[in-house]
Design a protein around this motif. Sequence first.
Motif, PDB file in Angstrom:
ATOM      1  N   THR A 105       0.807  -1.218   0.290  1.00  0.00           N
ATOM      2  CA  THR A 105       0.066   0.015  -0.096  1.00  0.00           C
ATOM      3  C   THR A 105       0.817   1.114   0.024  1.00  0.00           C
ATOM      4  OG1 THR A 105      -0.179   0.047   2.385  1.00  0.00           O
ATOM      5  CG2 THR A 105      -1.766  -1.062   1.133  1.00  0.00           C
ATOM      6  N   PHE A 106       0.148   2.248  -0.132  1.00  0.00           N
ATOM      7  CA  PHE A 106       1.059   3.598  -0.465  1.00  0.00           C
ATOM      8  C   PHE A 106       0.795   4.912   0.953  1.00  0.00           C
ATOM      9  CE2 PHE A 106       0.752   8.067  -1.540  1.00  0.00           C
ATOM     10  CZ  PHE A 106       2.015   8.299  -2.159  1.00  0.00           C
ATOM     11  N   PHE A 107       1.798   5.176   1.340  1.00  0.00           N
ATOM     12  CA  PHE A 107       1.779   6.158   2.525  1.00  0.00           C
ATOM     13  C   PHE A 107       2.476   7.462   1.964  1.00  0.00           C
ATOM     14  CE2 PHE A 107       3.708   8.389   6.085  1.00  0.00           C
ATOM     15  CZ  PHE A 107       2.579   8.529   6.796  1.00  0.00           C
ATOM     16  N   HIS A 108       1.906   8.527   2.351  1.00  0.00           N
ATOM     17  CA  HIS A 108       2.482  10.042   1.827  1.00  0.00           C
ATOM     18  C   HIS A 108       2.104  10.780   2.975  1.00  0.00           C
ATOM     19  CE1 HIS A 108       2.255  13.825   0.392  1.00  0.00           C
ATOM     20  NE2 HIS A 108       3.576  13.739  -0.274  1.00  0.00           N
ATOM     21  N   CYS A 109       2.885  11.628   3.516  1.00  0.00           N
ATOM     22  CA  CYS A 109       2.591  12.691   4.458  1.00  0.00           C
ATOM     23  C   CYS A 109       3.191  13.943   4.004  1.00  0.00           C
ATOM     24  CB  CYS A 109       2.730  12.446   5.675  1.00  0.00           C
ATOM     25  SG  CYS A 109       4.273  12.905   6.428  1.00  0.00           S
ATOM     26  N   SER A 110       2.320  15.067   4.364  1.00  0.00           N
ATOM     27  CA  SER A 110       2.996  16.422   4.189  1.00  0.00           C
ATOM     28  C   SER A 110       3.245  16.936   5.412  1.00  0.00           C
ATOM     29  CB  SER A 110       2.059  17.262   3.453  1.00  0.00           C
ATOM     30  OG  SER A 110       2.279  18.629   3.697  1.00  0.00           O
ATOM     31  N   ILE A 111       4.351  17.087   5.697  1.00  0.00           N
ATOM     32  CA  ILE A 111       4.866  17.673   7.073  1.00  0.00           C
ATOM     33  C   ILE A 111       4.286  19.265   7.216  1.00  0.00           C
ATOM     34  CG2 ILE A 111       7.037  18.256   8.475  1.00  0.00           C
ATOM     35  CD1 ILE A 111       8.290  15.852   7.128  1.00  0.00           C
ATOM     36  N   VAL A 112       4.138  19.587   6.309  1.00  0.00           N
ATOM     37  CA  VAL A 112       4.008  21.405   6.131  1.00  0.00           C
ATOM     38  C   VAL A 112       2.550  21.313   6.450  1.00  0.00           C
ATOM     39  CG1 VAL A 112       3.617  23.349   4.856  1.00  0.00           C
ATOM     40  CG2 VAL A 112       5.603  21.915   4.577  1.00  0.00           C
ATOM     41  N   ASP A 113       1.611  20.575   5.882  1.00  0.00           N
ATOM     42  CA  ASP A 113       0.299  20.539   5.993  1.00  0.00           C
ATOM     43  C   ASP A 113      -0.315  19.700   7.128  1.00  0.00           C
ATOM     44  OD1 ASP A 113       0.044  22.420   4.282  1.00  0.00           O
ATOM     45  OD2 ASP A 113      -0.349  20.842   2.310  1.00  0.00           O
ATOM     46  N   ARG A 114       0.530  18.897   7.745  1.00  0.00           N
ATOM     47  CA  ARG A 114       0.218  17.897   8.876  1.00  0.00           C
ATOM     48  C   ARG A 114      -0.979  16.817   8.093  1.00  0.00           C
ATOM     49  NH1 ARG A 114       4.502  19.887  10.796  1.00  0.00           N
ATOM     50  NH2 ARG A 114       4.699  19.910  13.255  1.00  0.00           N
ATOM     51  N   ALA A 115      -0.821  16.471   6.998  1.00  0.00           N
ATOM     52  CA  ALA A 115      -1.801  15.464   6.017  1.00  0.00           C
ATOM     53  C   ALA A 115      -1.307  14.308   5.718  1.00  0.00           C
ATOM     54  CB  ALA A 115      -2.341  16.593   5.057  1.00  0.00           C
ATOM     55  N   ILE A 116      -2.181  13.288   5.867  1.00  0.00           N
ATOM     56  CA  ILE A 116      -1.484  11.982   5.639  1.00  0.00           C
ATOM     57  C   ILE A 116      -2.352  11.548   4.474  1.00  0.00           C
ATOM     58  CG2 ILE A 116      -1.551   9.619   6.561  1.00  0.00           C
ATOM     59  CD1 ILE A 116      -1.353  10.662   9.190  1.00  0.00           C
ATOM     60  N   ALA A 141       5.531  12.646  16.586  1.00  0.00           N
ATOM     61  CA  ALA A 141       5.574  13.420  17.983  1.00  0.00           C
ATOM     62  C   ALA A 141       6.679  13.063  18.596  1.00  0.00           C
ATOM     63  CB  ALA A 141       4.339  13.131  18.685  1.00  0.00           C
ATOM     64  N   SER A 142       7.271  11.891  18.339  1.00  0.00           N
ATOM     65  CA  SER A 142       8.774  11.246  19.114  1.00  0.00           C
ATOM     66  C   SER A 142       9.977  12.331  18.465  1.00  0.00           C
ATOM     67  CB  SER A 142       8.932   9.734  19.055  1.00  0.00           C
ATOM     68  OG  SER A 142       9.147   9.555  17.657  1.00  0.00           O
ATOM     69  N   LYS A 143       9.597  12.624  17.197  1.00  0.00           N
ATOM     70  CA  LYS A 143      10.888  13.397  16.525  1.00  0.00           C
ATOM     71  C   LYS A 143      10.267  14.713  16.573  1.00  0.00           C
ATOM     72  CE  LYS A 143      12.221   9.437  15.271  1.00  0.00           C
ATOM     73  NZ  LYS A 143      13.626   9.127  15.922  1.00  0.00           N
ATOM     74  N   GLY A 144       9.550  15.171  17.450  1.00  0.00           N
ATOM     75  CA  GLY A 144       9.291  16.517  17.678  1.00  0.00           C
ATOM     76  C   GLY A 144       8.457  17.321  16.730  1.00  0.00           C
ATOM     77  N   TYR A 145       7.430  16.268  15.900  1.00  0.00           N
ATOM     78  CA  TYR A 145       6.610  16.856  15.179  1.00  0.00           C
ATOM     79  C   TYR A 145       5.187  16.562  15.738  1.00  0.00           C
ATOM     80  CZ  TYR A 145      10.449  17.931  11.737  1.00  0.00           C
ATOM     81  OH  TYR A 145      11.467  18.688  11.233  1.00  0.00           O
ATOM     82  N   GLN A 146       4.574  17.784  16.399  1.00  0.00           N
ATOM     83  CA  GLN A 146       3.327  17.238  16.904  1.00  0.00           C
ATOM     84  C   GLN A 146       2.205  17.159  15.956  1.00  0.00           C
ATOM     85  OE1 GLN A 146       2.931  16.163  19.972  1.00  0.00           O
ATOM     86  NE2 GLN A 146       5.150  16.409  20.532  1.00  0.00           N
ATOM     87  N   GLY A 147       1.047  16.738  16.096  1.00  0.00           N
ATOM     88  CA  GLY A 147       0.027  16.623  15.386  1.00  0.00           C
ATOM     89  C   GLY A 147      -1.037  17.965  15.725  1.00  0.00           C
ATOM     90  N   PRO A 148      -2.263  17.701  15.348  1.00  0.00           N
ATOM     91  CA  PRO A 148      -2.860  16.688  14.690  1.00  0.00           C
ATOM     92  C   PRO A 148      -2.810  16.470  13.153  1.00  0.00           C
ATOM     93  CG  PRO A 148      -4.527  18.363  15.010  1.00  0.00           C
ATOM     94  CD  PRO A 148      -3.461  18.822  15.575  1.00  0.00           C
ATOM     95  N   TRP A 149      -2.716  15.329  12.866  1.00  0.00           N
ATOM     96  CA  TRP A 149      -2.493  15.122  11.310  1.00  0.00           C
ATOM     97  C   TRP A 149      -3.986  14.591  10.886  1.00  0.00           C
ATOM     98  CZ3 TRP A 149       2.544  15.002   9.111  1.00  0.00           C
ATOM     99  CH2 TRP A 149       3.456  15.121  10.228  1.00  0.00           C
ATOM    100  N   LYS A 150      -4.329  15.588   9.702  1.00  0.00           N
ATOM    101  CA  LYS A 150      -5.542  15.199   8.969  1.00  0.00           C
ATOM    102  C   LYS A 150      -5.470  14.054   7.842  1.00  0.00           C
ATOM    103  CE  LYS A 150      -4.792  19.071   5.946  1.00  0.00           C
ATOM    104  NZ  LYS A 150      -5.282  20.428   5.615  1.00  0.00           N
ATOM    105  N   ARG A 151      -6.477  13.377   7.557  1.00  0.00           N
ATOM    106  CA  ARG A 151      -6.733  12.282   6.475  1.00  0.00           C
ATOM    107  C   ARG A 151      -6.835  13.238   5.115  1.00  0.00           C
ATOM    108  NH1 ARG A 151     -10.253   7.643   8.776  1.00  0.00           N
ATOM    109  NH2 ARG A 151     -10.907   7.593   6.415  1.00  0.00           N
ATOM    110  N   VAL A 152      -6.369  12.835   4.149  1.00  0.00           N
ATOM    111  CA  VAL A 152      -6.660  13.059   2.726  1.00  0.00           C
ATOM    112  C   VAL A 152      -7.114  11.975   1.998  1.00  0.00           C
ATOM    113  CG1 VAL A 152      -5.573  14.224   0.720  1.00  0.00           C
ATOM    114  CG2 VAL A 152      -4.632  14.912   2.585  1.00  0.00           C
ATOM    115  N   LEU A 153      -8.242  12.287   1.385  1.00  0.00           N
ATOM    116  CA  LEU A 153      -8.718  10.938   0.656  1.00  0.00           C
ATOM    117  C   LEU A 153      -8.656  11.400  -0.832  1.00  0.00           C
ATOM    118  CD1 LEU A 153     -12.192  10.731   2.429  1.00  0.00           C
ATOM    119  CD2 LEU A 153     -10.007   9.396   3.130  1.00  0.00           C
ATOM    120  N   ARG A 154      -8.276  10.244  -1.534  1.00  0.00           N
ATOM    121  CA  ARG A 154      -7.764  10.638  -3.029  1.00  0.00           C
ATOM    122  C   ARG A 154      -8.679   9.140  -3.684  1.00  0.00           C
ATOM    123  NH1 ARG A 154      -3.598  13.265  -5.190  1.00  0.00           N
ATOM    124  NH2 ARG A 154      -4.342  12.547  -7.160  1.00  0.00           N
TER     125      ARG A 154
END
Length: 234
Positions: A105-116, A141-154
């Motif tokens: 399966t495919f995983f992608h996240c935008s660190i800037v937009d906090r989007a998965i 979060a363990s790497k210092g990047y707090q959420g929340p992370w939103k889901r992107v539907l494609r």
Amino acid sequence: MNVLQIMKSGGLHGRGIGRIGPYPLYMESFESLIENNEVSDEIMDALFHLFSRKRPDVLAINNQTLGHILEGDTRARSSYFTKKNMFENKTEVVGPFLEDGNHWTFFHCSIVDRAITYLNSLGETDEQYNKIAENWSTFAASKGYQGPWKRVLRKHSLQHDSISCGVFTAVFAEAILGGSGGYLTCSPIQEERERLGTLLFHSLDRSDICGICFHKVPRKNKASDANDNLNIRK
């Protein structure tokens, strides 16, 4: 004659034929992609590396590391397993996720937009998407990047067999990293297998492979290089 047939006619059976970034590829690797097989780990990692290497702001994570992260393995959060600053100067993260050891399966996240973005060629479920989002959020979060992370539907096309998930996943990665918007589709599977195989073959780094016999050429050690530079003879 496709790329695999060309390689076989050149007598490359069972040999390493080059690498894409840190990932060595073999005849068997290309067979897994071009023939009607399940796509191998090294092919998936090589394709994601290839799709992202012109994007220095994108971090492509190999499938083993990403698996530990998205499955919630506590080891993935340790500084021993992954660097604390792994996201430094990165705006996006991408990688192939091998679910249950048998489905890409495919995983992608935008660190800037906090989007998965999570894409499954058999179709996504809320349960799995939420699990992945939760495990990613904990890891980030363990790497210092707090959420929340939103889901992107494609929206995307679906596979209709049991072995083409790797091809779909690679096509999704190429499209999204290339900036494609809207509906994601996959051309006829065998066409995509041969296209991706050709792309990989022509992108191979063969700098340590003999162009005549295709055996790996051992590199000189540092001492030998130093001796050569100083014209020292043993």
